[in-house]
Design a protein around this motif. Structure first.
Motif, mmCIF file in Angstrom:
data_model
loop_
_atom_site.group_PDB
_atom_site.id
_atom_site.type_symbol
_atom_site.label_atom_id
_atom_site.label_comp_id
_atom_site.label_asym_id
_atom_site.label_seq_id
_atom_site.Cartn_x
_atom_site.Cartn_y
_atom_site.Cartn_z
ATOM 1 N N ASP A 65 50.234 47.446 27.578
ATOM 2 C CA ASP A 65 50.311 47.388 29.044
ATOM 3 C C ASP A 65 49.194 46.547 29.655
ATOM 4 O OD1 ASP A 65 52.500 49.184 28.989
ATOM 5 O OD2 ASP A 65 51.112 50.879 28.835
ATOM 6 N N THR A 66 48.915 45.409 29.035
ATOM 7 C CA THR A 66 47.901 44.499 29.574
ATOM 8 C C THR A 66 48.454 43.080 29.581
ATOM 9 O OG1 THR A 66 46.922 44.153 27.385
ATOM 10 C CG2 THR A 66 45.945 45.867 28.772
ATOM 11 N N SER A 67 47.984 42.311 30.557
ATOM 12 C CA SER A 67 48.265 40.871 30.572
ATOM 13 C C SER A 67 46.920 40.157 30.567
ATOM 14 C CB SER A 67 49.069 40.483 31.814
ATOM 15 O OG SER A 67 48.337 40.740 33.002
ATOM 16 N N ILE A 68 46.865 39.031 29.815
ATOM 17 C CA ILE A 68 45.598 38.324 29.625
ATOM 18 C C ILE A 68 45.721 36.916 30.192
ATOM 19 C CG2 ILE A 68 43.931 37.486 27.924
ATOM 20 C CD1 ILE A 68 44.916 39.751 26.070
ATOM 21 N N SER A 69 44.756 36.572 31.040
ATOM 22 C CA SER A 69 44.666 35.215 31.589
ATOM 23 C C SER A 69 43.327 34.630 31.184
ATOM 24 C CB SER A 69 44.795 35.233 33.116
ATOM 25 O OG SER A 69 46.038 35.778 33.516
ATOM 26 N N THR A 70 43.272 33.293 31.073
ATOM 27 C CA THR A 70 42.033 32.637 30.656
ATOM 28 C C THR A 70 41.694 31.492 31.618
ATOM 29 O OG1 THR A 70 43.210 31.091 29.203
ATOM 30 C CG2 THR A 70 42.466 33.178 28.233
ATOM 31 N N CYS A 71 40.387 31.265 31.773
ATOM 32 C CA CYS A 71 39.889 30.137 32.571
ATOM 33 C C CYS A 71 38.703 29.519 31.830
ATOM 34 C CB CYS A 71 39.444 30.593 33.958
ATOM 35 S SG CYS A 71 40.796 31.042 35.085
ATOM 36 N N PRO A 72 38.714 28.200 31.609
ATOM 37 C CA PRO A 72 37.599 27.547 30.907
ATOM 38 C C PRO A 72 36.469 27.141 31.843
ATOM 39 C CG PRO A 72 39.343 25.963 31.295
ATOM 40 C CD PRO A 72 39.836 27.279 31.848
ATOM 41 N N ASP A 73 36.581 27.483 33.132
ATOM 42 C CA ASP A 73 35.607 27.021 34.116
ATOM 43 C C ASP A 73 35.397 28.111 35.164
ATOM 44 O OD1 ASP A 73 34.264 24.566 35.586
ATOM 45 O OD2 ASP A 73 35.550 25.561 37.062
ATOM 46 N N ALA A 74 34.138 28.325 35.574
ATOM 47 C CA ALA A 74 33.831 29.392 36.517
ATOM 48 C C ALA A 74 34.469 29.156 37.888
ATOM 49 C CB ALA A 74 32.317 29.545 36.662
ATOM 50 N N TYR A 75 34.506 27.889 38.324
ATOM 51 C CA TYR A 75 35.103 27.589 39.626
ATOM 52 C C TYR A 75 36.605 27.861 39.605
ATOM 53 C CZ TYR A 75 30.697 25.275 40.774
ATOM 54 O OH TYR A 75 29.373 25.006 41.013
ATOM 55 N N GLU A 76 37.242 27.471 38.523
ATOM 56 C CA GLU A 76 38.673 27.746 38.376
ATOM 57 C C GLU A 76 38.929 29.253 38.349
ATOM 58 O OE1 GLU A 76 42.079 27.259 34.924
ATOM 59 O OE2 GLU A 76 40.535 25.697 35.091
ATOM 60 N N ALA A 77 38.026 29.987 37.715
ATOM 61 C CA ALA A 77 38.165 31.438 37.646
ATOM 62 C C ALA A 77 38.064 32.070 39.033
ATOM 63 C CB ALA A 77 37.109 32.023 36.721
ATOM 64 N N LEU A 78 37.154 31.566 39.863
ATOM 65 C CA LEU A 78 37.037 32.085 41.233
ATOM 66 C C LEU A 78 38.315 31.817 42.023
ATOM 67 C CD1 LEU A 78 33.365 31.093 42.153
ATOM 68 C CD2 LEU A 78 34.262 33.423 41.861
ATOM 69 N N ASP A 79 38.899 30.638 41.846
ATOM 70 C CA ASP A 79 40.172 30.332 42.511
ATOM 71 C C ASP A 79 41.263 31.295 42.047
ATOM 72 O OD1 ASP A 79 39.025 28.238 43.895
ATOM 73 O OD2 ASP A 79 39.657 26.702 42.452
ATOM 74 N N TRP A 80 41.280 31.577 40.738
ATOM 75 C CA TRP A 80 42.275 32.508 40.193
ATOM 76 C C TRP A 80 42.099 33.893 40.821
ATOM 77 C CZ3 TRP A 80 42.580 37.128 37.656
ATOM 78 C CH2 TRP A 80 43.765 37.423 36.976
ATOM 79 N N CYS A 81 40.858 34.324 40.958
ATOM 80 C CA CYS A 81 40.593 35.648 41.531
ATOM 81 C C CYS A 81 40.954 35.710 43.019
ATOM 82 C CB CYS A 81 39.124 36.020 41.350
ATOM 83 S SG CYS A 81 38.643 36.299 39.625
ATOM 84 N N GLY A 82 41.025 34.548 43.661
ATOM 85 C CA GLY A 82 41.418 34.536 45.066
ATOM 86 C C GLY A 82 42.875 34.852 45.274
ATOM 87 N N THR A 83 43.697 34.691 44.229
ATOM 88 C CA THR A 83 45.133 34.947 44.355
ATOM 89 C C THR A 83 45.625 36.044 43.414
ATOM 90 O OG1 THR A 83 45.578 33.139 42.795
ATOM 91 C CG2 THR A 83 45.634 32.614 45.154
#
Length: 345
Positions: A25-43
């Motif tokens: 019951d988990t889904s895994i997402s990855t980001c190679p960059d901190a800025y991209e990760a912040l954008d991902w967390c915004g949505t």
């Protein structure tokens, strides 16, 4: 549960994803960059973040600082992963609310154990948050029910008083709306403006306790009759005071204090200046203005000009000058209320 892995090393991203794939019951997402990760967390709404400390551009601590500043992300679990596990790094990460640490190279068993612990904590957080929201909804519902009951009680009291008090329903509508105008111009919050609007009509409820030969007397009252009539302020306060409802408590305060005067010559307690509660001072201006401008079987209503002059002339003696100023600051609204709620023919 949503897991986000933030690491500039794509090999690590693949390795951590593979290690965590067996979690149910988990889904895994990855980001190679901190800025991209912040954008991902915004949505998206992560339930756990695995965060590399050493990254180009923005390191893990920089990401963590910005992530915690995002709405609703104050408590989301974050595991910091780094090869540099010196005390200074740990202390700084803890101060920035990292929840746990893993050292590189990452041990699979340790990774799974710590992730399970953090996800269990996250589930507890979400369950508690839902419970708090549910309790808040129940409190709001109970508060609404209590307020509705208080309004219904006040309506019944007003109807009962209407059979004895010669004041009209239009008078109550006008003066209560005048109080809201004054409150708004004084800068009181909307909640208090509405409270005054609903409580003000009970200002003279104590007249129910005044004998008819005094209450309904068409001429002027003599000194002894005036003493009895003035008892209505305290009678009204006593009728309303024991309710737990904030609305009825406010109405009780208004009933007791709206005949007090700024210079201390009012009744029932001879309060002076700011010792008079603000709501009582506001209602005093609204009530007197409408009483002066209203026509009754025993008197002709004053003109708006004469009533306005009376308020201004008695600011600082009968009335709080600030309340008078606020009343005239909303003069266009006063005229609208005066014209909208005319006496029934």
């Amino acid at each position: 549960m949503k897991i986000l892995i933030v690491d500039d090393d794509k090999t690590n991203l693949s390795l951590f994803t593979h290690m965590l794939a067996q979690l149910p019951d988990t889904s895994i997402s990855t980001c190679p960059d901190a800025y991209e990760a912040l954008d991902w967390c915004g949505t998206h709404e992560p339930d756990l973040i695995l965060l590399d400390y050493m990254m180009p551009g923005m390191d893990g601590l920089g990401f963590l600082s910005r992530f915690r500043a995002m709405p609703g992300q104050e408590m989301t679990p974050v595991i910091m992963i780094t090869a540099d596990m010196g005390l200074q790094v740990r202390h700084q990460a803890l101060q920035m609310t990292a929840n746990d640490f893993l050292s590189k190279p990452v041990n699979r068993v340790e990774l799974l154990a710590r992730v399970r612990n953090m996800l269990a904590m996250r589930k507890s957080q979400l369950a508690m948050s839902q419970k708090i929201e549910h309790l808040a909804e129940e409190v709001e519902q109970k508060s609404h029910q209590s307020n509705t009951l208080a309004l219904n009680s006040m309506d019944l009291l007003a109807r009962a008083a209407g059979y004895r008090d010669p004041e009209t329903g239009e008078h109550l509508l006008r003066m209560s709306n005048y109080t809201r105008i004054i409150a708004a111009r004084l800068g009181l919050p909307q909640e208090e403006q509405d409270l005054l609007l609903n409580a003000a009509p009970m200002h003279d409820i104590g007249k129910m306790g005044i004998p008819d030969h005094i209450l309904l007397k068409p001429g002027r009252l003599d000194e002894e009759e005036l003493k009895v009539m003035r008892l209505h302020a305290q009678i009204g306060a006593d009728i309303l005071r024991d309710s737990p409802s904030p609305l009825l408590q406010t109405a009780s305060q208004i009933a007791r204090t709206h005949h007090e005067k700024w210079d201390g010559s009012g009744y029932p307690n001879g309060l002076k200046g700011e010792d008079i509660p603000l709501y009582g001072r506001i209602v005093a201006v609204a009530d007197v203005f409408d009483a002066l401008t209203s026509t009754r079987p025993y008197k002709k209503g004053w003109s708006l000009e004469d009533a306005s002059r009376y308020l201004r002339d008695n600011a600082g003696s009968h009335f709080d000058p600030r309340c008078v100023e606020a009343f005239f600051a909303g003069w266009n609204d006063v005229l609208d209320i005066h014209n909208r709620y005319q006496e029934s023919k």
